[in-house]
Write an enzyme that holds these catalytic residues in place. Structure first.
Site, PDB file in Angstrom:
ATOM      1  N   CYS A 144      -0.124   1.862  -5.406  1.00 51.85           N
ATOM      2  CA  CYS A 144      -1.014   2.686  -5.820  1.00 51.85           C
ATOM      3  C   CYS A 144      -0.660   3.956  -6.021  1.00 51.85           C
ATOM      4  CB  CYS A 144      -2.265   2.870  -4.899  1.00 51.85           C
ATOM      5  SG  CYS A 144      -3.131   1.073  -4.900  1.00 51.85           S
ATOM      6  N   HIS A 185       0.829  -1.207   0.004  1.00 57.70           N
ATOM      7  CA  HIS A 185      -0.007  -0.123  -0.111  1.00 57.70           C
ATOM      8  C   HIS A 185       0.821   1.320   0.071  1.00 57.70           C
ATOM      9  CE1 HIS A 185      -3.813  -1.746   0.134  1.00 57.70           C
ATOM     10  NE2 HIS A 185      -3.611  -2.250   1.263  1.00 57.70           N
TER      11      HIS A 185
END
Length: 254
Positions: free
Chosen positions: A231, A136
């Site tokens: 991301c 993440h």
């Protein structure tokens, strides 16, 4: 009437403010729990000082990692990742799916930080031609939240060109050859099984590459590759930031 309307607006604003504060407190509390857990996990992996790892460094850093203890904590543990440029070091897991560790920490706690994990279709020993590792992009810089620092500082990958993966049997040094922004459905995430697919994949990487300091010599003989992916941009979007490294050296773990 105007006074009553004003009171209603003020009350609504107060409710919004309270809800926002509660949500922020929950988010920061979750971040703190994740940071505390991984700080404790790092006690099982004593790594060298990042400042000692430079572009000219010849020594292969061999940290003291307690693989047995880490496997007892989590049977999915497959490697330890160390990126000197970012002072980033985390355990990496593989469990056969790409969902579990999106919201589960290394110790199995529910947390948005999740855990770094190897793509479900890959071999957990990094023997594939290209192995994807996901993490993440946390707002507090944890997990892969600092990965895009390579993009923001053009000299970072030149000064610190390597990252490392340590398994129970092998220590592996990877030389950074590329980083760029892409999308989750791009060719970055396709499988690479044959020489022809490897060559086409490498061509794709170099066409999108934002790192001008890579060494072509590092690409000889189609070395195994590791791709770090996170991301990028707005939350929930399809943009991704990736860093590619090719295997440059292996040593048996002591």
């Amino acid at each position: 009437m105007k006074r009553a309307l004003r009171l209603i607006v003020l009350a609504a604003a107060a409710v919004v403010l309270i809800v926002s504060c509660v949500n922020l407190f929950r988010i920061f509390s979750e971040y703190r729990r994740g940071e505390q857990e991984y700080a404790q996990i790092r006690e099982y992996a004593i790594l060298p000082d990042a400042e000692e790892e430079t572009a000219e460094a010849g020594d292969f850093p061999l940290p003291d990692i307690d693989f047995e203890a880490l496997k007892e904590i989590n049977g999915d543990f497959c490697a330890w990742l160390f990126i000197p440029a970012l002072e980033l070091n985390y355990p990496v897991v593989w469990c056969g799916d790409n969902e579990t560790y999106l919201t589960r920490t290394f110790e199995g706690e529910s947390n948005s930080a999740g855990c770094l994990f190897v793509d479900a279709a890959a071999q957990p020993d990094f023997s594939d031609r290209n192995t994807l590792i996901y993490g993440h992009n946390m707002k507090n810089g944890s997990m892969f939240g600092s990965l895009s620092d390579f993009q923001q500082d053009g000299k970072l990958a030149e000064d610190f060109p390597y990252f490392y993966l340590y398994t129970e049997d092998t220590a592996m040094r990877y030389r950074i050859i590329a980083y760029y922004t892409t999308t989750g459905d791009s060719s970055t995430y396709r499988f690479v099984n044959t020489d022809e697919e490897y060559d086409a994949y490498l061509e794709w990487i170099l066409q999108n590459n934002q790192f001008s300091g890579y060494e072509e010599e590092a690409l000889k003989d189609r070395p195994a590759m590791v791709t770090l992916s996170t991301c990028h941009g707005r939350a929930g979007g399809n943009d991704r930031f990736v860093v590619h490294g090719v295997l440059s050296e292996k040593e048996p773990e002591e």
